[in-house]
Every structure is written in structure tokens, then in C-alpha cells.
Design an enzyme around this catalytic site. Structure first.
Site, PDB file in Angstrom:
ATOM      1  N   ASP A 117       0.848  -1.191   0.000  1.00 56.36           N
ATOM      2  CA  ASP A 117       0.000   0.000   0.000  1.00 56.36           C
ATOM      3  C   ASP A 117       0.882   1.240   0.000  1.00 56.36           C
ATOM      4  O   ASP A 117       1.864   1.318   0.752  1.00 56.36           O
ATOM      5  CB  ASP A 117      -0.917  -0.003   1.220  1.00 56.36           C
ATOM      6  CG  ASP A 117      -2.070   0.968   1.058  1.00 56.36           C
ATOM      7  OD1 ASP A 117      -2.570   1.109  -0.065  1.00 56.36           O
ATOM      8  OD2 ASP A 117      -2.485   1.576   2.058  1.00 56.36           O
ATOM      9  N   HIS A 124      -3.637  14.294   0.755  1.00 54.07           N
ATOM     10  CA  HIS A 124      -3.778  13.457   1.954  1.00 54.07           C
ATOM     11  C   HIS A 124      -2.544  13.589   2.846  1.00 54.07           C
ATOM     12  O   HIS A 124      -2.664  13.763   4.065  1.00 54.07           O
ATOM     13  CB  HIS A 124      -3.971  11.994   1.534  1.00 54.07           C
ATOM     14  CG  HIS A 124      -3.969  11.030   2.675  1.00 54.07           C
ATOM     15  ND1 HIS A 124      -4.957  11.003   3.640  1.00 54.07           N
ATOM     16  CD2 HIS A 124      -3.089  10.050   3.009  1.00 54.07           C
ATOM     17  CE1 HIS A 124      -4.691  10.053   4.518  1.00 54.07           C
ATOM     18  NE2 HIS A 124      -3.565   9.459   4.161  1.00 54.07           N
ATOM     19  N   GLU A 191     -10.111   4.163   4.087  1.00 56.18           N
ATOM     20  CA  GLU A 191      -9.264   4.885   3.148  1.00 56.18           C
ATOM     21  C   GLU A 191      -9.720   4.508   1.746  1.00 56.18           C
ATOM     22  O   GLU A 191      -9.645   3.342   1.354  1.00 56.18           O
ATOM     23  CB  GLU A 191      -7.781   4.560   3.350  1.00 56.18           C
ATOM     24  CG  GLU A 191      -7.236   5.140   4.630  1.00 56.18           C
ATOM     25  CD  GLU A 191      -5.720   5.010   4.762  1.00 56.18           C
ATOM     26  OE1 GLU A 191      -5.155   5.668   5.653  1.00 56.18           O
ATOM     27  OE2 GLU A 191      -5.108   4.254   3.983  1.00 56.18           O
ATOM     28  N   GLU A 193      -9.289   4.072  -1.910  1.00 58.69           N
ATOM     29  CA  GLU A 193      -8.097   3.859  -2.727  1.00 58.69           C
ATOM     30  C   GLU A 193      -8.442   3.158  -4.033  1.00 58.69           C
ATOM     31  O   GLU A 193      -9.558   2.680  -4.238  1.00 58.69           O
ATOM     32  CB  GLU A 193      -7.066   3.014  -1.969  1.00 58.69           C
ATOM     33  CG  GLU A 193      -6.634   3.591  -0.635  1.00 58.69           C
ATOM     34  CD  GLU A 193      -5.404   2.889  -0.067  1.00 58.69           C
ATOM     35  OE1 GLU A 193      -4.661   2.236  -0.843  1.00 58.69           O
ATOM     36  OE2 GLU A 193      -5.202   2.996   1.155  1.00 58.69           O
ATOM     37  N   ASP A 225      -8.929   0.502   2.339  1.00 59.60           N
ATOM     38  CA  ASP A 225      -7.912   0.107   3.321  1.00 59.60           C
ATOM     39  C   ASP A 225      -8.420   0.488   4.706  1.00 59.60           C
ATOM     40  O   ASP A 225      -8.120   1.567   5.225  1.00 59.60           O
ATOM     41  CB  ASP A 225      -6.592   0.817   2.995  1.00 59.60           C
ATOM     42  CG  ASP A 225      -5.480   0.454   3.950  1.00 59.60           C
ATOM     43  OD1 ASP A 225      -5.516  -0.659   4.500  1.00 59.60           O
ATOM     44  OD2 ASP A 225      -4.569   1.286   4.140  1.00 59.60           O
ATOM     45  N   ARG A 229      -7.293   3.742  13.635  1.00 62.03           N
ATOM     46  CA  ARG A 229      -6.371   4.861  13.854  1.00 62.03           C
ATOM     47  C   ARG A 229      -5.761   4.853  15.249  1.00 62.03           C
ATOM     48  O   ARG A 229      -4.603   5.279  15.421  1.00 62.03           O
ATOM     49  CB  ARG A 229      -7.108   6.187  13.630  1.00 62.03           C
ATOM     50  CG  ARG A 229      -7.655   6.372  12.230  1.00 62.03           C
ATOM     51  CD  ARG A 229      -6.574   6.353  11.182  1.00 62.03           C
ATOM     52  NE  ARG A 229      -7.129   6.648   9.847  1.00 62.03           N
ATOM     53  CZ  ARG A 229      -6.448   6.569   8.733  1.00 62.03           C
ATOM     54  NH1 ARG A 229      -5.178   6.189   8.752  1.00 62.03           N
ATOM     55  NH2 ARG A 229      -7.012   6.853   7.578  1.00 62.03           N
ATOM     56  N   GLN A 232      -3.121   2.137  15.224  1.00 64.41           N
ATOM     57  CA  GLN A 232      -2.047   2.600  14.345  1.00 64.41           C
ATOM     58  C   GLN A 232      -1.176   3.661  15.019  1.00 64.41           C
ATOM     59  O   GLN A 232       0.055   3.630  14.931  1.00 64.41           O
ATOM     60  CB  GLN A 232      -2.649   3.152  13.057  1.00 64.41           C
ATOM     61  CG  GLN A 232      -1.636   3.656  12.040  1.00 64.41           C
ATOM     62  CD  GLN A 232      -2.307   4.277  10.818  1.00 64.41           C
ATOM     63  OE1 GLN A 232      -3.533   4.329  10.716  1.00 64.41           O
ATOM     64  NE2 GLN A 232      -1.506   4.749   9.881  1.00 64.41           N
ATOM     65  N   LYS A 245      -3.751  -1.908  10.364  1.00 63.18           N
ATOM     66  CA  LYS A 245      -4.136  -2.026   8.962  1.00 63.18           C
ATOM     67  C   LYS A 245      -4.401  -3.467   8.526  1.00 63.18           C
ATOM     68  O   LYS A 245      -5.150  -3.696   7.570  1.00 63.18           O
ATOM     69  CB  LYS A 245      -3.004  -1.482   8.082  1.00 63.18           C
ATOM     70  CG  LYS A 245      -2.693  -0.013   8.273  1.00 63.18           C
ATOM     71  CD  LYS A 245      -3.630   0.841   7.447  1.00 63.18           C
ATOM     72  CE  LYS A 245      -3.148   2.276   7.376  1.00 63.18           C
ATOM     73  NZ  LYS A 245      -3.990   3.101   6.497  1.00 63.18           N
ATOM     74  N   THR A 249      -8.708  -5.630   4.278  1.00 62.34           N
ATOM     75  CA  THR A 249      -8.655  -4.721   3.139  1.00 62.34           C
ATOM     76  C   THR A 249      -9.703  -5.213   2.150  1.00 62.34           C
ATOM     77  O   THR A 249      -9.660  -6.373   1.733  1.00 62.34           O
ATOM     78  CB  THR A 249      -7.279  -4.717   2.463  1.00 62.34           C
ATOM     79  OG1 THR A 249      -6.278  -4.362   3.426  1.00 62.34           O
ATOM     80  CG2 THR A 249      -7.238  -3.736   1.301  1.00 62.34           C
ATOM     81  N   GLU A 352      -9.463  12.696   7.849  1.00 60.55           N
ATOM     82  CA  GLU A 352      -9.385  14.035   7.249  1.00 60.55           C
ATOM     83  C   GLU A 352     -10.731  14.745   7.257  1.00 60.55           C
ATOM     84  O   GLU A 352     -10.807  15.949   7.530  1.00 60.55           O
ATOM     85  CB  GLU A 352      -8.889  13.920   5.807  1.00 60.55           C
ATOM     86  CG  GLU A 352      -7.488  13.357   5.659  1.00 60.55           C
ATOM     87  CD  GLU A 352      -7.217  12.987   4.214  1.00 60.55           C
ATOM     88  OE1 GLU A 352      -6.766  13.870   3.463  1.00 60.55           O
ATOM     89  OE2 GLU A 352      -7.481  11.829   3.828  1.00 60.55           O
TER      90      GLU A 352
END
Length: 403
Positions: A117, A124, A191, A193, A225, A229, A232, A245, A249, A352
Site C-alpha cells: 500500500d 492526503h 481509506e 483507494e 484500506d 487509527r 495505528q 491495517k 482490506t 481528514e
């Protein structure tokens, strides 16, 4: 409506023809399918019925053999499939092999070999930098404009769209906490992607050049993904993402071949730093793709990230991934990294969109900072196609279930 009569403007018309793997109603047998409108063609059965020399690639329970066959075979098979669903003389043979999409079970279309990834969106990366390094002179790390940053993920937890996502548990520690605690993630995120699927492998010790991207990469798909948080944030220093993570996925059940996206190719954003030769794409064909993504939570669109803004292209990512001599395998999957545009409504993660939980989203069913149990996230996308048509990408959806 008859299966060949796709309405005008349908993003899954004969100009698209993405590949997947399905089981017909009442059967557990898997076979390669191609989507046309709201139907799925049993591509293997059609190849056998029409005496195609590529039946050995299509009459399979996975896309692997087709992926490994290479670009000439990919183009030949695509031309044949287009003829099978558009030439009237084939209809009598092909029509019984078309299944309503609503009646079939879709599967992960290929065996994922390795999963990598990346972190290719400047918008971002700058948003994350402003959130977590507010006092730094630059919101980007010093290496960001010189190489595509990435990490190796876990291929065994790549799942097909529709798979429920179990809320992950792990260690977490807020800055003010005296010690870490263990429990379900309370800051579960997405996420948005795009994933690229490798077909033709490469030899160890032989890097793949920018210009050879289309010799190795078969197609692309949408990818979510999922990211815990809080897990992480506690684990990622100094080696990067791990358990935050690796729990899941999600990818689309449909792989759109690169040949279907010729009209969507665009130049990437202007380069602001000189690149080393193996990444310098100034003299290469346009490496970006104009993909328009939508992110919905419980059916409510919260973001529309534009893939055309991605600083690093898929060709550059492939070149960097192999420049040290690392080899490719059929079924390798690599993600673009979160797709975020310059506007607040174009951000591809809740991190975000809510600015790390400071600004909750107002949804019809209540406020959200991060995902709650029962929430369903759906990614959809389209790209410009021939003659003003749209090329649809298969959706990616997942519902959060309690730990």
C-alpha cells in the site's frame, strides 16, 4: 430486459467488460465471469461453446491463468469477448450463458500474492502532516517528493466487497494515558483507494521500468484500506503500520482491464522536484487516470475524491517497488494510498473529513467522527470512456460488526 440490450449510458456496457469470478444460482462452482449491464457472462462456458483458443484461460475458478498470460492474450481475449456480446450471430449461443447479476454469488476474483500500500496523494499527506506535525516547517516529510512511500500489508486478509468487517481489537494509548490498554478500536476509519493487479511476474534482481508498466499490470479495482487509527497511532513508530491495517482490506469483485480505461488517461500533477531517472516520467505516456470516486456511509455520500490529483502514478509505484530487485508475482496487489483532493469534500478518509475527530460529520442517522458498529461504507467510481461514455468500476462495500 434481454441481457444484450444494455441501456444507453450504462457504465457497464460493452466498452467496459470487467472481469470477476462468480457462482451461478444454486451452484458452488466458481468460474470467470464478465459483467455486461446487470448480467454476468460465463466467459469460460462461452469460450468452450465458441471454440475459442483461450478457453483454457477462461474456464477456470480464478483469474490467475488469464492474469499470467500477458498483454497479447489480454487484448485478444478482450476483442473476443466484445464480439461475443455485440455480434448478432453469437447471440443464440451466448444468451443462455448470461446470468442476472442479482442471482449470482461473487468471489474474490484472484488469489492475492503480495499486497503493498502506498501514500501517493499530496493532499492526503499534507492533511496528515498538518494534523500530527503542526510545528514542522513543511507538512510533508523530506522524502515525500522524491519517492513513493509505501508499506507491505497482509495479503491473507484482502476480502471481496460485501464481506463483513469485524471491528479489530488491539493496544491503544492516548497521549494523556499513563499506560496502554487493550480493547476494540474506537477510531475505526476507511481509506478510499484504487488497487492495481499484477498479471505478468518479473524475475528477482530485475527491476521493472516505467515503460513496462502495461506489460505487467492487468487492471485496477476500487480498494478500501480499513484503518484502526488508535491502534495505528500507538504502534507505528518507528516501523510503520501493522495491526492497525492488517485486519482487513476490501476490494471490488470486478477488475477493470487497463484497456478499458484508455480514454481516462491523464497527465499527473506537475512535478515540483527533480526525480531520479528510474522515476522520471517526463518522456513517458500519461500515467495518471481520471477516476471519479464517491464515498458513502450508510447510503449518504460524504466525499468525492478525484484520482487524477494523485502525485505518484501506478507506473512509478511499480518501478519503485521493484527497483531494489524485488520480484513480482501473478496476483500481486498494490494500493494507491488514500485518494484525497484539494477541497474538504474530496477527502478520502474520516480522519481528514472530521479533522481527527474535531469536526463530526452530520449524517441523516446522527453524527460521526469514526465508524460505529452497523455502519456500511460503499465506494463507487466511474471514468471517462469512448464517445462520452462512462466506464464504471465495481463497488466496494463493507459493514462493521462488533468485536
Amino acid at each position: 430486459m434481454p441481457p444484450f440490450d444494455v441501456p444507453e449510458g450504462d457504465p457497464f456496457g460493452p466498452h467496459n467488460l470487467p472481469y470477476g469470478v462468480f457462482s451461478p444460482a444454486g451452484s458452488e462452482q466458481r468460474t470467470v465471469g464478465v459483467r455486461l449491464g446487470d448480467h454476468v457472462l460465463d466467459a469460460g462456458a462461452a469460450a468452450l461453446a465458441l471454440g475459442s483458443p483461450y478457453a483454457s484461460l477462461l474456464a477456470r475458478p480464478t483469474l490467475g491463468p488469464l492474469l499470467a498470460a500477458g498483454r497479447t492474450a489480454w487484448s485478444d481475449v478482450r476483442r473476443a469477448l466484445t464480439a461475443w456480446v455485440t455480434v448478432p450471430s453469437h447471440r443464440e449461443t451466448v444468451a443462455p450463458l448470461m446470468h442476472p447479476l442479482s442471482s449470482v454469488t461473487l468471489h474474490l476474483p484472484f488469489e492475492v500474492a503480495d499486497y503493498v500500500d502506498f501514500y501517493a496523494s499530496e493532499n492526503h499527506a499534507r492533511n496528515v502532516g498538518r494534523m500530527f506535525r503542526p510545528d514542522a516547517p513543511d507538512s510533508l516529510t523530506p522524502n515525500w517528493k522524491h519517492l513513493p512511500i509505501g508499506y507491505h500489508g497482509r495479503s491473507g486478509t484482502v476480502v471481496v466487497s460485501g464481506t463483513e468487517i469485524l471491528r479489530p481489537a488491539g493496544q491503544r494509548k492516548a497521549p494523556a494515558d499513563p499506560a496502554p490498554v487493550f480493547g476494540p478500536s474506537v477510531r475505526l476509519d476507511i481509506e478510499a483507494e484504487v488497487g492495481f493487479v499484477v498479471g505478468v511476474p518479473s524475475r528477482m534482481g530485475h527491476p521493472v521500468a516505467l515503460g513496462d508498466f502495461r506489460e505487467h499490470v492487468f487492471g485496477l479495482c476500487l480498494l478500501n484500506d480499513w484503518s484502526a487509527r488508535d491502534i495505528q497511532a500507538w504502534e507505528y513508530v518507528p516501523l510503520g503500520p501493522f495491526l492497525g491495517k492488517s485486519f482487513a482490506t476490501s476490494v471490488s469483485a470486478w477488475i477493470t482491464p487497463l484497456d478499458a480505461l484508455e480514454d481516462a488517461r491523464v497527465a499527473p500533477p506537475e512535478r515540483t522536484h527533480a526525480l531520479l531517472p528510474y522515476l522520471d516520467d517526463a518522456d513517458e505516456e500519461p500515467g495518471g487516470y481520471d477516476l471519479r470516486i464517491s464515498v458513502a456511509v450508510n447510503g449518504h455520500v460524504v466525499s468525492e475524491p478525484p484520482f487524477s490529483t494523485m502525485y505518484w502514478t501506478a507506473a512509478q509505484q511499480l518501478a519503485h517497488m521493484t527497483v531494489n530487485g524485488a520480484s513480482l508475482r501473478t496476483g500481486d496487489l498494490y494500493g494507491s494510498g488514500t485518494v484525497s483532493g484539494p477541497e474538504p469534500a474530496q477527502r478520502g478518509s474520516l480522519l481528514e473529513l472530521t479533522w481527527n475527530g474535531r469536526d463530526p460529520l452530520e449524517l441523516p442517522d446522527g453524527k460521526r467522527t469514526f465508524l460505529e458498529d452497523g455502519d456500511t461504507v460503499t465506494l463507487t467510481a466511474w471514468a471517462p470512456g469512448p464517445g462520452g461514455a462512462r466506464v464504471g468500476l465495481g463497488e466496494v462495500t463493507g459493514t462493521i460488526v462488533p468485536a
